[in-house]
Scaffold this active site. Sequence first.
Site, PDB file in Angstrom:
ATOM      1  N   ASP A 155       0.895  -1.357   0.078  1.00 24.57           N
ATOM      2  CA  ASP A 155       0.038  -0.143   0.104  1.00 24.57           C
ATOM      3  C   ASP A 155       0.813   1.147   0.036  1.00 24.57           C
ATOM      4  O   ASP A 155       2.079   1.049   0.012  1.00 24.57           O
ATOM      5  CB  ASP A 155      -1.101   0.130   1.057  1.00 24.57           C
ATOM      6  CG  ASP A 155      -2.429   0.684   0.902  1.00 24.57           C
ATOM      7  OD1 ASP A 155      -2.273   1.804   0.397  1.00 24.57           O
ATOM      8  OD2 ASP A 155      -3.289  -0.020   0.934  1.00 24.57           O
ATOM      9  N   HIS A 166      -2.905   2.851  -4.938  1.00 23.67           N
ATOM     10  CA  HIS A 166      -2.432   2.789  -3.498  1.00 23.67           C
ATOM     11  C   HIS A 166      -0.894   1.999  -3.827  1.00 23.67           C
ATOM     12  O   HIS A 166      -0.404   0.996  -3.177  1.00 23.67           O
ATOM     13  CB  HIS A 166      -3.187   1.655  -2.668  1.00 23.67           C
ATOM     14  CG  HIS A 166      -4.189   2.055  -2.033  1.00 23.67           C
ATOM     15  ND1 HIS A 166      -4.235   2.696  -1.041  1.00 23.67           N
ATOM     16  CD2 HIS A 166      -5.596   1.739  -2.540  1.00 23.67           C
ATOM     17  CE1 HIS A 166      -5.550   3.441  -0.649  1.00 23.67           C
ATOM     18  NE2 HIS A 166      -6.443   2.569  -1.653  1.00 23.67           N
ATOM     19  N   GLU A 189      -9.903   2.527  -5.228  1.00 21.34           N
ATOM     20  CA  GLU A 189      -9.325   4.016  -4.918  1.00 21.34           C
ATOM     21  C   GLU A 189      -8.325   4.511  -5.635  1.00 21.34           C
ATOM     22  O   GLU A 189      -7.103   4.894  -5.116  1.00 21.34           O
ATOM     23  CB  GLU A 189      -9.104   4.084  -3.157  1.00 21.34           C
ATOM     24  CG  GLU A 189     -10.458   3.957  -2.543  1.00 21.34           C
ATOM     25  CD  GLU A 189     -10.065   3.855  -1.111  1.00 21.34           C
ATOM     26  OE1 GLU A 189     -10.965   4.106  -0.374  1.00 21.34           O
ATOM     27  OE2 GLU A 189      -8.937   3.427  -0.566  1.00 21.34           O
TER      28      GLU A 189
END
Length: 773
Positions: free
Chosen positions: A204, A277, A341
């Site tokens: 991440d 990420h 995301e």
Amino acid sequence: MRKKIWLPLAAFLGLSGAVSAQQPTASPAATSIIPQPVLLTAGRGSFAVTAATRIYVDPKNEELRRIGEVLSRDIQRTSGVQPQVIATPAKAGAGGIRLTLRPALDTLGAEGYTLSVQPTQVVLAASNAQGVFRGLQTIRQLLPTQRTPALNLPAVEVADKPRYQWRGMHLDVSRHFFGVEFVKKYIDYLALHKMNTFHWHLTDDQGWRIEIKKYPKLTSVGGWRDGTLIGHYTDQPHQFDNVRYGGFYTQEQIKEVVRYAQERYITVVPEIEMPGHAVAALAAYPELSCTGGPFKVEGLWGVFDDIFCAGNEQTFTFLQDVLTEVMPLFPGKIVHIGGDEAPKTRWHNCPKCQARMKAEGLKDEHELQSYFVQRMEKFVNSKGKSIIGWDEILEGGLAPNAAVMSWRGQEGGTTAARQKHNVVMTPGSHSYFDHYQGLPELEPLAFGGYLPLSKVYTFEPTPKELTATEQQYILGGQANIWTEYIPTEQQVEYMAFPRMSALAEALWTPARLRNWPDFQQRMRQQYRRYEAWGANYARSAFNVRPQLTLDPAQRTTVVTLQMDAAGPQIVYTLDGSAPTASSPMYTQPFTLAKSAVVKAATVEGGKLMSKVTTRELLMHQAFADPLTLTNEPSKSYKGIGPLTLVDGQKGTPNHTDGQWLGFYGYDLVATLDLQQATDISAVRTTFLRAVGSGIQLPASVEVAVSEDGKTYKTVYSAPVPVQTAQVKPTVSEVRADLKKTTARFVRVTAKNAQAPGAAKPDTWLFADEIVVQ
């Protein structure tokens, strides 16, 4: 207990792969099994484990021998007696404890089993070793939680199989890193709950945690950050501890963990995030970005614009190289590629990405992400594996063979199932274990949200709107533990337990057999098991949840006091004093017709079992009076409707507590009807400021009054002082002191702090109680 009923093996076979389901005939502490078996019948008597007891396993079956050794050690820890494990052919009436394979039990599936505990023998049978191991967990729950010299297993007959094939737990080791020994311990917890999937979130923005030999800087640079956020993301300004933090697993350590999981029949699903990420990877190899960097590993939580460049061919070479090293480490057939995301800001402004879109005939950046995912899927498929991704991978078109992990509710999963794609349900509403499990004011810092044990228990992975054919694509579900606010192993356990037990039952037990009151009773024994395991479980279920419900017709409030645990008694006070064991006992909901400070706790054996919860009820001139709003609040923050502003309860600094009305880009315009001419000396309105969540105090507040509801006179108008100090979320009150005023109608207007002329809403206004004095 009722007279023992012996259930012939034939009763479980030839049932089209299903076990005949019925409610257990008894559920005493001795048979408090979680998850609840499909069929359980408590018998009479017990099987005594003595120094002469032997554990017999089928000969030449090393898996059964290993499972037998596990059981032997469990018994030794409990009683001091360690039965010998003997490989011998099955013999009727041999006594002892027998672990055996019976091909006829394949109707129960790969993880089904039968267990017969009689005074003369114990027989655990399944069609394969995996099923025997699942049944071992049931035997473990029949063992006492404390050491005893006389060990007796209660007589019981069990036939069992799981409802879903994917029953999992996720652990994020990127935001905070946890060593190999704790990861093994976490896997043990999954095994004890009959779960079969461990989703390991390895990369991440805040850290890359898996060694890739071809790209050593992924761990030497991407595995470490210069500091970590202090407090919550919504606290302003952001502060950092400036302490170097990180770590990673070598490939040998990964293999060690995977072997450990395999011995417990748990599949490890690795997650390598793409295209978003990715900041930790970009800090190591900035040439894989759209801008070229430089970057540093993030110490802040959230979503970042810098992601892998989809127009750069080197990006795909890099990710294929990474997966070429990752996939052989994990024997399972599924690789998680993230996909969530991923802001398109950089792609929109990147010449390489725009050129890729033009060359591939892609109409927008969402289709570019679909191209990205589909290209990586083809590579993964070429290696004999499949991908799964978060539900954002649906945007722009789903990759042909991809499975979807639905986290933004169940809508994405429903869509994928209708497109004949496999689905794992993990909605934030029921399975995000980084959310608070008790009242936030009584809990350690957490991400937000509210997910008590009782709500986890209601988790239903299969949407009712799907057809029977579409439902077959729902593989199951899992819970996620994201670790932004979970820095220690003890805190991971605190957030996992007791909710993991509720999840396990939701995923294993047929929906028609799930019974919340019965589960509450069985959890009394489960809490003792946590203690025997040494797990740091949360006692939040013992805390009282006060619910104050407005009855506008009677102008009263109904008080309901609940808790998720069974056993203790609730006590309460109404004068603000701390409750004690001698305080009034709560037996049923009661009504309040005047202001009060309700404090409640649980007691057992004359001692407090919980923290004290507090709810204040304030009666005032406008309490429960009719109220209309010119602008509708957001559907996500609408409380009980307009009456939220006059229900006598003030919101907390937690904007998700259900007590706030939220207006995104709009003003609060609230008109109260006091129903008769009333002398008014002050009007007080409550607002929330949480800068990190985009919630600002109003720019100004105006109060106007009217006698007829048509003609209004402004009696107060003032700007709200601008607060430059950026602090934690705070509740503020604007007080309008009035000269002697008589009116029937009161209108409060609070101007949203959004910049005049803003092209689109970007500021929240949160309002609560309007108090008229």
